[in-house]
Each structure stands twice: as structure tokens, then as C-alpha cells.
Design a protein around this motif. Structure first.
Motif, PDB file in Angstrom:
ATOM      1  N   HIS A  98      -1.611  -3.039  11.983  1.00 59.60           N
ATOM      2  CA  HIS A  98      -0.368  -2.424  12.489  1.00 59.60           C
ATOM      3  C   HIS A  98       0.314  -1.573  11.417  1.00 59.60           C
ATOM      4  CE1 HIS A  98       1.308  -5.929  10.440  1.00 59.60           C
ATOM      5  NE2 HIS A  98       2.480  -5.319  10.464  1.00 59.60           N
ATOM      6  N   ILE A  99       0.096  -1.891  10.150  1.00 59.58           N
ATOM      7  CA  ILE A  99       0.659  -1.101   9.047  1.00 59.58           C
ATOM      8  C   ILE A  99      -0.143   0.185   8.866  1.00 59.58           C
ATOM      9  CG2 ILE A  99       0.971  -1.033   6.532  1.00 59.58           C
ATOM     10  CD1 ILE A  99       1.532  -4.100   6.716  1.00 59.58           C
ATOM     11  N   MET A 100      -1.467   0.060   8.834  1.00 52.65           N
ATOM     12  CA  MET A 100      -2.344   1.215   8.591  1.00 52.65           C
ATOM     13  C   MET A 100      -2.237   2.252   9.707  1.00 52.65           C
ATOM     14  SD  MET A 100      -3.567   0.504   5.637  1.00 52.65           S
ATOM     15  CE  MET A 100      -4.859   1.719   5.379  1.00 52.65           C
ATOM     16  N   VAL A 101      -2.058   1.806  10.933  1.00 56.96           N
ATOM     17  CA  VAL A 101      -1.915   2.718  12.079  1.00 56.96           C
ATOM     18  C   VAL A 101      -0.727   3.651  11.879  1.00 56.96           C
ATOM     19  CG1 VAL A 101      -1.172   2.740  14.503  1.00 56.96           C
ATOM     20  CG2 VAL A 101      -3.083   1.327  13.824  1.00 56.96           C
ATOM     21  N   ASP A 102       0.346   3.118  11.279  1.00 58.31           N
ATOM     22  CA  ASP A 102       1.580   3.888  11.140  1.00 58.31           C
ATOM     23  C   ASP A 102       1.678   4.717   9.863  1.00 58.31           C
ATOM     24  OD1 ASP A 102       2.477   2.990  13.577  1.00 58.31           O
ATOM     25  OD2 ASP A 102       3.636   1.332  12.749  1.00 58.31           O
ATOM     26  N   LEU A 103       0.700   4.585   8.951  1.00 60.49           N
ATOM     27  CA  LEU A 103       0.769   5.346   7.703  1.00 60.49           C
ATOM     28  C   LEU A 103       0.505   6.831   7.943  1.00 60.49           C
ATOM     29  CD1 LEU A 103      -1.119   3.167   5.037  1.00 60.49           C
ATOM     30  CD2 LEU A 103       1.339   3.322   5.448  1.00 60.49           C
ATOM     31  N   THR A 104       1.204   7.668   7.195  1.00 62.62           N
ATOM     32  CA  THR A 104       0.942   9.105   7.247  1.00 62.62           C
ATOM     33  C   THR A 104      -0.323   9.406   6.450  1.00 62.62           C
ATOM     34  OG1 THR A 104       2.167   9.555   5.229  1.00 62.62           O
ATOM     35  CG2 THR A 104       3.430   9.592   7.296  1.00 62.62           C
ATOM     36  N   VAL A 105      -0.849  10.602   6.584  1.00 56.77           N
ATOM     37  CA  VAL A 105      -2.020  11.021   5.804  1.00 56.77           C
ATOM     38  C   VAL A 105      -1.716  10.899   4.313  1.00 56.77           C
ATOM     39  CG1 VAL A 105      -3.495  12.996   5.213  1.00 56.77           C
ATOM     40  CG2 VAL A 105      -2.914  12.537   7.597  1.00 56.77           C
ATOM     41  N   GLN A 106      -0.518  11.296   3.915  1.00 55.32           N
ATOM     42  CA  GLN A 106      -0.121  11.226   2.503  1.00 55.32           C
ATOM     43  C   GLN A 106      -0.085   9.780   2.003  1.00 55.32           C
ATOM     44  OE1 GLN A 106       1.536  12.993   4.840  1.00 55.32           O
ATOM     45  NE2 GLN A 106       1.176  15.095   4.186  1.00 55.32           N
ATOM     46  N   GLU A 107       0.435   8.876   2.825  1.00 54.72           N
ATOM     47  CA  GLU A 107       0.485   7.465   2.429  1.00 54.72           C
ATOM     48  C   GLU A 107      -0.928   6.883   2.325  1.00 54.72           C
ATOM     49  OE1 GLU A 107       4.673   5.781   4.195  1.00 54.72           O
ATOM     50  OE2 GLU A 107       3.135   6.379   5.643  1.00 54.72           O
ATOM     51  N   LYS A 108      -1.806   7.253   3.245  1.00 48.65           N
ATOM     52  CA  LYS A 108      -3.192   6.780   3.185  1.00 48.65           C
ATOM     53  C   LYS A 108      -3.858   7.261   1.903  1.00 48.65           C
ATOM     54  CE  LYS A 108      -3.846   6.545   8.166  1.00 48.65           C
ATOM     55  NZ  LYS A 108      -4.331   7.291   9.333  1.00 48.65           N
ATOM     56  N   GLU A 109      -3.542   8.495   1.493  1.00 45.90           N
ATOM     57  CA  GLU A 109      -4.113   9.031   0.253  1.00 45.90           C
ATOM     58  C   GLU A 109      -3.514   8.351  -0.971  1.00 45.90           C
ATOM     59  OE1 GLU A 109      -4.003  13.291   0.143  1.00 45.90           O
ATOM     60  OE2 GLU A 109      -5.311  13.466   1.884  1.00 45.90           O
ATOM     61  N   LYS A 110      -2.246   7.965  -0.881  1.00 42.75           N
ATOM     62  CA  LYS A 110      -1.592   7.277  -1.993  1.00 42.75           C
ATOM     63  C   LYS A 110      -2.262   5.924  -2.250  1.00 42.75           C
ATOM     64  CE  LYS A 110       2.900   5.557  -3.512  1.00 42.75           C
ATOM     65  NZ  LYS A 110       4.291   5.325  -3.136  1.00 42.75           N
ATOM     66  N   TYR A 111      -2.678   5.262  -1.172  1.00 38.14           N
ATOM     67  CA  TYR A 111      -3.358   3.961  -1.275  1.00 38.14           C
ATOM     68  C   TYR A 111      -4.842   4.157  -0.954  1.00 38.14           C
ATOM     69  CZ  TYR A 111       1.495   2.493  -1.077  1.00 38.14           C
ATOM     70  OH  TYR A 111       2.844   2.351  -1.312  1.00 38.14           O
ATOM     71  N   LEU A 112      -5.476   4.999  -1.733  1.00 42.83           N
ATOM     72  CA  LEU A 112      -6.857   5.420  -1.471  1.00 42.83           C
ATOM     73  C   LEU A 112      -7.843   4.261  -1.411  1.00 42.83           C
ATOM     74  CD1 LEU A 112      -7.889   8.230  -0.938  1.00 42.83           C
ATOM     75  CD2 LEU A 112      -8.622   8.375  -3.294  1.00 42.83           C
ATOM     76  N   ASN A 113      -7.710   3.282  -2.321  1.00 42.70           N
ATOM     77  CA  ASN A 113      -8.640   2.153  -2.335  1.00 42.70           C
ATOM     78  C   ASN A 113      -8.474   1.273  -1.101  1.00 42.70           C
ATOM     79  OD1 ASN A 113      -9.601   2.965  -4.889  1.00 42.70           O
ATOM     80  ND2 ASN A 113      -7.918   1.902  -5.878  1.00 42.70           N
ATOM     81  N   VAL A 114      -7.224   1.084  -0.674  1.00 39.72           N
ATOM     82  CA  VAL A 114      -6.963   0.319   0.546  1.00 39.72           C
ATOM     83  C   VAL A 114      -7.531   1.080   1.742  1.00 39.72           C
ATOM     84  CG1 VAL A 114      -5.196  -0.636   2.080  1.00 39.72           C
ATOM     85  CG2 VAL A 114      -4.893  -0.768  -0.394  1.00 39.72           C
ATOM     86  N   SER A 115      -7.324   2.380   1.779  1.00 35.49           N
ATOM     87  CA  SER A 115      -7.827   3.202   2.884  1.00 35.49           C
ATOM     88  C   SER A 115      -9.349   3.146   2.959  1.00 35.49           C
ATOM     89  CB  SER A 115      -7.364   4.649   2.725  1.00 35.49           C
ATOM     90  OG  SER A 115      -5.959   4.729   2.863  1.00 35.49           O
ATOM     91  N   ARG A 116      -9.998   3.269   1.818  1.00 33.20           N
ATOM     92  CA  ARG A 116     -11.476   3.203   1.771  1.00 33.20           C
ATOM     93  C   ARG A 116     -11.956   1.854   2.291  1.00 33.20           C
ATOM     94  NH1 ARG A 116     -13.762   0.293  -1.654  1.00 33.20           N
ATOM     95  NH2 ARG A 116     -12.154   0.455  -3.249  1.00 33.20           N
ATOM     96  N   TRP A 117     -11.337   0.772   1.776  1.00 31.45           N
ATOM     97  CA  TRP A 117     -11.706  -0.586   2.187  1.00 31.45           C
ATOM     98  C   TRP A 117     -11.449  -0.782   3.681  1.00 31.45           C
ATOM     99  CZ3 TRP A 117      -8.117  -4.076   4.155  1.00 31.45           C
ATOM    100  CH2 TRP A 117      -8.602  -5.361   4.400  1.00 31.45           C
ATOM    101  N   PHE A 118     -10.253  -0.387   4.143  1.00 31.02           N
ATOM    102  CA  PHE A 118      -9.876  -0.586   5.546  1.00 31.02           C
ATOM    103  C   PHE A 118     -10.834   0.152   6.475  1.00 31.02           C
ATOM    104  CE2 PHE A 118      -7.636   0.022   9.476  1.00 31.02           C
ATOM    105  CZ  PHE A 118      -6.969  -1.180   9.656  1.00 31.02           C
TER     106      PHE A 118
END
Length: 146
Positions: A98-118
Motif C-alpha cells: 500500500h505504501i509502494m503503490v502511492d510512491l511517486t516516480v521520484q520517491e521510488k528512485e530515492k529508495y532505489l534498493n527498496v524499489s529493485r527488491w520490491f
């Protein structure tokens, strides 16, 4: 709200970690709990983090702290317990969806390792189930630039 699993024999089981570990054993997928003593401890640690921090965290600040913690932890790891896929990855995925769904592209890039893992976990066979696919810009996630 604490989950309860009513079993056919005996009293019901209470609590996310207890129920999940029970179901893993019932399915004879013990490797999801870790193979070595160290892996088992790390899996247990992340399951506790999931229940105490991710379930408990509701403010924007809590969310940022959780994402920052995970991002640092995943810097040199494929999965939460290192190089093996475990129950910790599955339950953390469900806790963060529910958190990842709401992240902006910029936020996903800020947390790159979490994004890759997710993104990796959501495409793991049988994990995503009914949840929506979270979209990531692939060419940015897999570059070596930090």
C-alpha cells in the motif's frame, strides 16, 4: 487487529508471525524460515520489524524511516535475509504494497534498493496474488548510477 487462525485440532493460533510460520511448516517449505541459525535469526528479525514497525507505522515520517532503513539494508543484498528468498520477503512485500503503490516516480528512485527488491518480489512466482502490479521505470532501476 491481530489475525487469528482457527485450526481443526486444538486452540487457534494468534499473531501474524505465528500463523505464517505455522503455514510455512504445514506446506513443508521450511527453507522459507531460513536454513542456518543465522538466516533463521535474520528472518525472525525482519518478521518482528514487519509487525512492530511496518504495521505500527502510519505517519509520513514513519514511512520515510522504514523506507530509509530498508534501502540501506538492501544496498548489498538481493533479499532481506541476504541471498535467499524467505517468509520475511513475502510478509514485508504485503506490508509495504500500500505504501509502494502511492510512491511517486521520484520517491521510488530515492529508495532505489527498496524499489529493485520490491519489483523483484512482486514478480516472484505466486507472491503477488490479488495485489496490483506496482509500476517501476525499468531502465532507471537497473543502472549502476547511484
Amino acid at each position: 487487529q491481530i489475525p487469528i487462525l482457527q485450526t481443526n485440532n486444538g486452540p487457534g493460533l494468534t499473531g501474524l508471525m505465528t500463523i505464517a510460520a505455522h503455514l510455512v511448516r504445514q506446506a513443508r517449505k521450511d527453507q522459507l524460515l531460513g536454513s542456518t541459525a543465522e538466516e533463521k535469526a535474520v528472518v525472525q528479525q525482519w518478521l518482528e520489524y514487519r509487525v512492530t514497525r511496518v504495521n505500527g507505522g502510519s505517519s509520513k515520517e514513519d514511512t520515510r524511516t522504514i523506507l530509509k532503513d530498508l534501502n540501506m539494508h538492501l544496498e548489498d543484498k538481493v533479499y532481506l535475509a541476504g541471498n535467499i528468498f524467505t517468509l520475511a520477503d513475502i510478509l514485508m512485500y504485503y506490508g509495504l504494497h500500500h505504501i509502494m503503490v502511492d510512491l511517486t516516480v521520484q520517491e521510488k528512485e530515492k529508495y532505489l534498493n527498496v524499489s529493485r527488491w520490491f519489483n523483484h518480489i512482486q514478480h516472484y512466482p505466486g507472491v503477488r496474488q490479488h495485489l496490483s502490479d506496482v509500476i517501476f521505470i525499468k531502465n532507471r532501476l537497473y543502472t549502476n548510477a547511484h
